[in-house]
Write an enzyme that holds these catalytic residues in place. Sequence first.
Site, PDB file in Angstrom:
ATOM      1  N   LYS A   1       0.308  -1.954   6.236  1.00  0.00           N
ATOM      2  CA  LYS A   1      -0.397  -1.530   3.889  1.00  0.00           C
ATOM      3  C   LYS A   1      -1.705  -1.349   3.822  1.00  0.00           C
ATOM      4  O   LYS A   1      -2.562  -1.221   4.705  1.00  0.00           O
ATOM      5  CB  LYS A   1      -0.317  -3.239   3.654  1.00  0.00           C
ATOM      6  CG  LYS A   1      -0.220  -3.245   2.442  1.00  0.00           C
ATOM      7  CD  LYS A   1       0.527  -4.772   1.584  1.00  0.00           C
ATOM      8  CE  LYS A   1       0.055  -4.552   0.389  1.00  0.00           C
ATOM      9  NZ  LYS A   1       0.370  -5.714  -0.298  1.00  0.00           N
TER      10      LYS A   1
ATOM     11  N   SER B   1       3.720  -6.312  -3.976  1.00  0.00           N
ATOM     12  CA  SER B   1       3.741  -4.728  -3.988  1.00  0.00           C
ATOM     13  C   SER B   1       3.073  -4.297  -2.622  1.00  0.00           C
ATOM     14  O   SER B   1       2.996  -3.026  -2.371  1.00  0.00           O
ATOM     15  CB  SER B   1       1.553  -5.415  -4.157  1.00  0.00           C
ATOM     16  OG  SER B   1       1.475  -6.572  -3.250  1.00  0.00           O
TER      17      SER B   1
ATOM     18  N   SER C   1       4.398 -10.584  -2.306  1.00  0.00           N
ATOM     19  CA  SER C   1       4.125  -9.478  -1.948  1.00  0.00           C
ATOM     20  C   SER C   1       5.032  -9.217  -0.793  1.00  0.00           C
ATOM     21  O   SER C   1       5.083  -7.754  -0.391  1.00  0.00           O
ATOM     22  CB  SER C   1       3.109  -8.707  -2.240  1.00  0.00           C
ATOM     23  OG  SER C   1       2.985  -8.583  -3.646  1.00  0.00           O
TER      24      SER C   1
HETATM   25  N1  GLN Z   1       3.999  -9.680  -7.992  1.00  0.00           N
HETATM   26  C1  GLN Z   1       3.249 -10.421  -8.496  1.00  0.00           C
HETATM   27  C2  GLN Z   1       1.783  -9.936  -8.379  1.00  0.00           C
HETATM   28  O1  GLN Z   1       1.914  -9.382  -9.504  1.00  0.00           O
HETATM   29  C3  GLN Z   1       2.333 -10.333  -6.235  1.00  0.00           C
HETATM   30  C4  GLN Z   1       1.740  -9.300  -5.759  1.00  0.00           C
HETATM   31  C5  GLN Z   1       1.228  -9.969  -4.173  1.00  0.00           C
HETATM   32  O2  GLN Z   1       2.225 -10.458  -3.973  1.00  0.00           O
HETATM   33  N2  GLN Z   1       0.017  -9.172  -3.723  1.00  0.00           N
HETATM   34  O3  GLN Z   1       0.607 -10.521  -9.099  1.00  0.00           O
END
Ligand code: GLN
Length: 492
Positions: A79, A154, A178
């Site tokens: 990532k 994400s 995410s």
């Molecule tokens: N969708 C969640 C957010 O926008 C989780 C994102 C994540 O785990 N990085 O914060």
Amino acid sequence: MTDLHRLTIRELSEGLQQAQFSSRELTEHYLKRIAKIDTKVKSYVTVTAEQALAEADAADAALKAGNASVLAGIPLAHKDIFCTKGIKTTAGSKMLDNFISPYDATVVAKAKAAGLVTLGKVNMDEFAMGSTSESSYFGATGNPWALDHVPGGSSGGSAAAVAADLAPIATGTDTGGSIRQPASFCGLTGLKPTYGRVSRFGMIAYASSLDQGGPMARTAEDCAYLMNVIAGHDAKDSTSINKEVDDYVANLNGTSVKGLRIGIPKQYFNVSGLDAEVKARVEESLKKLEEMGASLVEIDLNMTEAYVPTYYLIAPAEASSNLSRFDGVRYGYRCENPVDLMDLYKRSRSEGFGAEVQRRILIGTYALSAGYYDAYYVKAQKVRRLIQQDFLKAFENVDVIAAPSAPTTAYKIGANLSPTEMYLGDIYTLAVNLAGLPAINAPVGFDQESLPVGLQLIGNYWSESQLLSIVHQYQQNTDWHTKRASVAEETA
Ligand code: GLN
């Protein structure tokens, strides 16, 4: 060999150790697939072909000399939130479009030390804020199961790359879902470890008390192999825990599903946004686990309604603090021709950050400001404690807790959900991070549009082995994890 991308991590390891194919052949195979198929999927931000081949040659030399470790020569994708020395690390942001880290994240360093070959860096929501990967400055990534749908977020690039067979395995990070949600949207297995199990050093911070890196792959077994490499204490991360690391591969059959008590939170299955087909597939998977000997126990998680507001207060608060370092001075994007220092700060930040990131910085700064700190931030921290206690109480009576990973399957690209609609989609994943618990997503079928559905299993602290083992046994008895999206069936 044309089907190297169909092999599991264990098969790849055996093939390399027995010299059935070389790491160079395997790496070239993946690079060829990326060059052809990723024009459609768009999972990679940076492909590091030259470096990958050099790493592959080094792995081949070690394999030949007979001193290669188990994963030597196997490719992976990182990532683009993990710092990689000499390779761009963007966090999906214009702000870091030109950023080359002078050091490797611990996860990256450990992967390198294990002989894994880095194919490149994969797409993500900007600074990991989002659930669709659409907030990336580099554009949307397609879901391999339906390219006009999102892969989730994400860690959407990680999920899409693995689901399209453009990497056998990938790293992801999970602050509020995410790893689990994109794994769910793309039909993969993804593990969010206990907070402190995997080092956060060199992982660009979103919300430091919630962020945790972990593996994304097709199966629990593949995840276990990567966990064996990345888990463990790191003196460079003061929140990483100095606790013995399990051998996740050796423990894959270590937990018996027979007699396992699976908690079913009453509140979770009555959420209004829960899609009927997602619910049905998750219930079918639970029935399967029951057939395998588990018992389902109804439990109460009374704080469910507090998850979304609590997370969306704490995460932005921490983000506003973490992201203050991106000011156009030390590194990152700097605006053209600033008239003075204030102008430089203001324009660098408003031009460098996208809309969602700006929204979070504003919310977080507001919540932390002098007049509101007690009313919002301190209160949210107290609620966070209650959420954690809710789980600990539940674990007095059950071994693991089951839930969907997401209330729906993948959204269409450009669906343009309002921020609140999108935040509500995180209902099943956020509490795990607030409590610091481990949880895993496993693919358990498809909806009518042939989009994958995921089951989430939440464990008590340090139960990564148990979670991987349960999913491994489920996968020995089902074949959802073997299904391929049509784009993954294409040859390069
Ligand atoms: N969708 C969640 C957010 O926008 C989780 C994102 C994540 O785990 N990085 O914060």
